[in-house]
Design a protein around this motif. Structure first.
Motif, PDB file in Angstrom:
ATOM      1  N   ALA A 212       0.796  -1.359  -0.063  1.00 33.41           N
ATOM      2  CA  ALA A 212       0.043  -0.001  -0.054  1.00 33.41           C
ATOM      3  C   ALA A 212       0.822   1.227  -0.191  1.00 33.41           C
ATOM      4  O   ALA A 212       0.492   2.218  -0.617  1.00 33.41           O
ATOM      5  N   GLN A 213       2.084   1.204   0.709  1.00 30.96           N
ATOM      6  CA  GLN A 213       2.727   2.502   0.711  1.00 30.96           C
ATOM      7  C   GLN A 213       3.362   2.696  -0.648  1.00 30.96           C
ATOM      8  O   GLN A 213       3.604   3.737  -0.947  1.00 30.96           O
ATOM      9  N   ALA A 214       3.706   1.319  -1.408  1.00 33.14           N
ATOM     10  CA  ALA A 214       4.092   1.583  -2.754  1.00 33.14           C
ATOM     11  C   ALA A 214       3.232   2.258  -3.647  1.00 33.14           C
ATOM     12  O   ALA A 214       3.562   3.223  -4.444  1.00 33.14           O
ATOM     13  N   PHE A 215       2.015   2.054  -3.417  1.00 33.92           N
ATOM     14  CA  PHE A 215       1.070   2.286  -4.188  1.00 33.92           C
ATOM     15  C   PHE A 215       0.807   3.956  -4.074  1.00 33.92           C
ATOM     16  O   PHE A 215       0.614   4.724  -4.921  1.00 33.92           O
ATOM     17  N   ILE A 216       0.883   4.259  -2.636  1.00 35.37           N
ATOM     18  CA  ILE A 216       1.011   5.759  -2.130  1.00 35.37           C
ATOM     19  C   ILE A 216       1.766   6.653  -2.834  1.00 35.37           C
ATOM     20  O   ILE A 216       1.588   7.751  -3.447  1.00 35.37           O
ATOM     21  N   SER A 217       3.055   5.851  -3.041  1.00 33.15           N
ATOM     22  CA  SER A 217       4.250   6.584  -3.342  1.00 33.15           C
ATOM     23  C   SER A 217       4.079   6.794  -5.045  1.00 33.15           C
ATOM     24  O   SER A 217       4.565   7.824  -5.423  1.00 33.15           O
ATOM     25  N   LEU A 218       3.448   5.912  -5.571  1.00 30.12           N
ATOM     26  CA  LEU A 218       3.196   5.850  -7.068  1.00 30.12           C
ATOM     27  C   LEU A 218       2.217   7.137  -7.163  1.00 30.12           C
ATOM     28  O   LEU A 218       2.380   7.734  -8.247  1.00 30.12           O
ATOM     29  N   VAL A 233      -7.333   7.845  -0.703  1.00 31.47           N
ATOM     30  CA  VAL A 233      -5.939   7.216  -1.316  1.00 31.47           C
ATOM     31  C   VAL A 233      -5.805   6.227  -0.666  1.00 31.47           C
ATOM     32  O   VAL A 233      -5.298   5.260  -1.119  1.00 31.47           O
ATOM     33  N   ALA A 234      -5.773   6.326   1.014  1.00 31.36           N
ATOM     34  CA  ALA A 234      -5.154   5.177   1.576  1.00 31.36           C
ATOM     35  C   ALA A 234      -6.181   3.985   1.636  1.00 31.36           C
ATOM     36  O   ALA A 234      -5.525   2.885   1.485  1.00 31.36           O
ATOM     37  N   ALA A 235      -7.505   4.214   1.381  1.00 31.75           N
ATOM     38  CA  ALA A 235      -8.404   2.812   1.369  1.00 31.75           C
ATOM     39  C   ALA A 235      -8.129   2.455  -0.072  1.00 31.75           C
ATOM     40  O   ALA A 235      -7.993   0.855  -0.140  1.00 31.75           O
ATOM     41  N   SER A 236      -7.861   3.219  -1.034  1.00 32.45           N
ATOM     42  CA  SER A 236      -7.735   2.603  -2.639  1.00 32.45           C
ATOM     43  C   SER A 236      -6.513   1.900  -2.577  1.00 32.45           C
ATOM     44  O   SER A 236      -6.218   0.679  -3.189  1.00 32.45           O
ATOM     45  N   SER A 237      -5.263   2.431  -1.810  1.00 33.25           N
ATOM     46  CA  SER A 237      -4.228   1.569  -2.047  1.00 33.25           C
ATOM     47  C   SER A 237      -4.163   0.387  -1.284  1.00 33.25           C
ATOM     48  O   SER A 237      -3.591  -0.785  -1.804  1.00 33.25           O
ATOM     49  N   ILE A 238      -4.764   0.130  -0.184  1.00 29.38           N
ATOM     50  CA  ILE A 238      -4.975  -1.021   0.558  1.00 29.38           C
ATOM     51  C   ILE A 238      -5.858  -2.099  -0.194  1.00 29.38           C
ATOM     52  O   ILE A 238      -5.434  -3.123  -0.535  1.00 29.38           O
ATOM     53  N   ALA A 240      -6.343  -2.090  -3.777  1.00 27.32           N
ATOM     54  CA  ALA A 240      -5.591  -2.161  -4.884  1.00 27.32           C
ATOM     55  C   ALA A 240      -4.262  -3.436  -4.328  1.00 27.32           C
ATOM     56  O   ALA A 240      -4.088  -4.221  -5.252  1.00 27.32           O
ATOM     57  N   SER A 241      -3.747  -3.261  -3.358  1.00 24.90           N
ATOM     58  CA  SER A 241      -2.600  -3.999  -2.813  1.00 24.90           C
ATOM     59  C   SER A 241      -3.161  -5.583  -2.459  1.00 24.90           C
ATOM     60  O   SER A 241      -2.590  -6.567  -3.071  1.00 24.90           O
ATOM     61  N   LEU A 242      -4.594  -5.539  -1.994  1.00 21.01           N
ATOM     62  CA  LEU A 242      -5.082  -7.085  -1.643  1.00 21.01           C
ATOM     63  C   LEU A 242      -5.604  -7.660  -2.903  1.00 21.01           C
ATOM     64  O   LEU A 242      -5.457  -8.770  -3.086  1.00 21.01           O
ATOM     65  N   SER A 243      -6.021  -6.657  -3.863  1.00 21.58           N
ATOM     66  CA  SER A 243      -6.496  -7.097  -5.235  1.00 21.58           C
ATOM     67  C   SER A 243      -5.346  -7.707  -5.970  1.00 21.58           C
ATOM     68  O   SER A 243      -5.351  -8.795  -6.758  1.00 21.58           O
ATOM     69  N   GLY A 244      -3.890  -6.898  -5.887  1.00 20.24           N
ATOM     70  CA  GLY A 244      -2.948  -7.595  -6.532  1.00 20.24           C
ATOM     71  C   GLY A 244      -2.383  -8.962  -5.896  1.00 20.24           C
ATOM     72  O   GLY A 244      -2.011  -9.764  -6.700  1.00 20.24           O
ATOM     73  N   THR A 301       1.749  -6.113  -7.847  1.00 20.04           N
ATOM     74  CA  THR A 301       1.774  -5.129  -6.925  1.00 20.04           C
ATOM     75  C   THR A 301       2.884  -4.015  -7.357  1.00 20.04           C
ATOM     76  O   THR A 301       3.409  -4.218  -8.171  1.00 20.04           O
ATOM     77  N   ALA A 302       2.657  -2.680  -6.516  1.00 20.44           N
ATOM     78  CA  ALA A 302       3.212  -1.769  -7.153  1.00 20.44           C
ATOM     79  C   ALA A 302       4.733  -1.725  -6.438  1.00 20.44           C
ATOM     80  O   ALA A 302       5.414  -1.082  -6.681  1.00 20.44           O
ATOM     81  N   THR A 303       5.045  -2.772  -5.657  1.00 21.18           N
ATOM     82  CA  THR A 303       6.311  -2.759  -4.974  1.00 21.18           C
ATOM     83  C   THR A 303       7.491  -2.932  -5.747  1.00 21.18           C
ATOM     84  O   THR A 303       8.365  -2.342  -5.892  1.00 21.18           O
ATOM     85  N   ILE A 304       7.407  -4.010  -6.848  1.00 20.53           N
ATOM     86  CA  ILE A 304       8.417  -4.078  -7.923  1.00 20.53           C
ATOM     87  C   ILE A 304       8.529  -2.950  -8.638  1.00 20.53           C
ATOM     88  O   ILE A 304       9.631  -2.393  -9.027  1.00 20.53           O
ATOM     89  N   VAL A 305       7.448  -2.189  -9.107  1.00 23.95           N
ATOM     90  CA  VAL A 305       7.750  -0.889  -9.916  1.00 23.95           C
ATOM     91  C   VAL A 305       8.629   0.028  -9.016  1.00 23.95           C
ATOM     92  O   VAL A 305       9.308   0.746  -9.448  1.00 23.95           O
ATOM     93  N   SER A 306       8.009   0.192  -7.705  1.00 23.98           N
ATOM     94  CA  SER A 306       8.852   1.141  -6.887  1.00 23.98           C
ATOM     95  C   SER A 306      10.163   0.916  -6.551  1.00 23.98           C
ATOM     96  O   SER A 306      10.768   1.794  -6.733  1.00 23.98           O
TER      97      SER A 306
END
Length: 333
Positions: A212-218, A233-238, A240-244, A301-306
């Motif tokens: 979720a922190q990675a999504f927020i950073s993006l 933004v916080a709710a959406s990041s969580i 999106a993370s769980l969906s990924g 997940t956005a972690t790899i991209v981040s």
């Protein structure tokens, strides 16, 4: 009765005093500081704290809007993205707390939604906002010095001008600098969700938090996410993370259940959360397409991209004299 603070610094490794001297850039020794910090208090996770945060973010709700179409005539979203990446990179290199970059970008968006500026002033505005955010969220010994910020701009601004812009930003924001960021809501949301499940034992709260922190950073790099509240933004990041992580397919709970839960907690309409989540996932897919084809991605997940973006941007940050390291030449865009 004396009220004395009994906490003390155990050990401090001082940063070299001549870190700003020399033409090859600052030679810094990492500052390692161990403090007697307070233990986590569950009181800060109760419903009253969540309600107070939701009330606080209402002060700045819908304030940003699309200021590129209504206020700003000389700067573009691409310029804002360059400055945002510069702020995030600087904070990562200086080991700032995660909230500093988000807070600085929030100040900048609020200012840009009020006052039209020239593109030649965009960098000094960003630097002044970063100076304010650092003072507010960092301990005194770790706040970013004015001299260091001037150095990071390749000396395109002066210390005197930076201090003047700091006062200008404060006056335009009416000294209201206690802005809520998405990271402030993250822990409050995570502790209220049934994330850990026997059917998906490899998905932990800590793992979801990092994603979720990675999504927020993006999302912080793009101006259109400033139209959403921090809680959205916080709710959406969580979500999106769980969906990924395919949490919904393995746990027996749907993403719709999560969205409904967030609506119950925050009062935000479901369509706004879903809309923000879709934009986050689209942004991730866009960033993933920019990765080298040889890089294998195993998780949506956005972690790899981040992490990849950080590796790409480490080299420019190490060479301070390169013209592309700072938005000094933002006019070239």
């Amino acid at each position: 009765m004396d009220l004395l603070c009994t906490e003390s610094i155990n050990s401090v490794s001082e940063v070299g005093g001549d870190q700003l001297n020399g033409s090859s850039g600052p030679q810094q020794t990492p500052m390692e500081v161990r403090l007697n910090t307070a233990v986590k208090d569950p009181t800060f996770l109760d419903d009253r704290c969540l309600e107070n945060l939701l009330k606080s973010e209402e002060r700045h709700a819908c304030q940003h809007s699309n200021y590129f179409a209504t206020v700003q005539k000389d700067i573009t979203p691409d310029m804002r993205r360059v400055v945002a990446e510069w702020i995030i990179d600087l904070c990562e290199e200086q080991n700032c707390q995660e909230e500093v970059a988000l807070l600085a970008l929030s100040y900048m968006d609020r200012f840009l939604s009020l006052i039209p500026i020239r593109k030649t002033h965009l960098q000094i505005l960003a630097t002044a906002c970063l100076l304010l955010a650092s003072k507010l969220r960092e301990p005194n010994y770790k706040a970013l010095p004015v001299e260091l910020l001037v150095f990071y701009t390749d000396h395109s601004i002066t210390k005197k001008d930076l201090i003047r812009w700091e006062l200008l930003v404060l006056s335009r924001l009416k000294w209201d600098v206690s802005t809520v960021t998405p990271l402030d809501f993250l822990e409050l949301f995570l502790c209220r969700l049934p994330i850990e499940n026997r059917k998906c034992h490899d998905i932990s709260v800590e793992k979801v938090r990092k994603h979720a922190q990675a999504f927020i950073s993006l999302a912080a790099r793009e101006h259109y996410f400033s139209n959403y509240t921090a809680s959205t933004v916080a709710a959406s990041s969580i979500a999106a993370s769980l969906s990924g992580l395919k949490w919904d397919l393995r746990s027996g709970q749907s993403i719709s259940y999560l969205v409904n839960r967030f609506t119950d907690l925050t009062g935000i309409e479901q369509e706004f959360i879903c809309e923000c989540m879709d934009k986050m996932e689209a942004l991730f897919q866009e960033q993933r397409r920019r990765l080298p084809q040889s890089m294998h991605i195993t998780s949506a997940t956005a972690t790899i991209v981040s992490q990849h973006l950080q590796q790409q941007q480490q080299q420019p940050c190490a060479n301070f004299k390169c013209s592309s390291t700072t938005p000094t030449d933002v006019i070239e865009l």
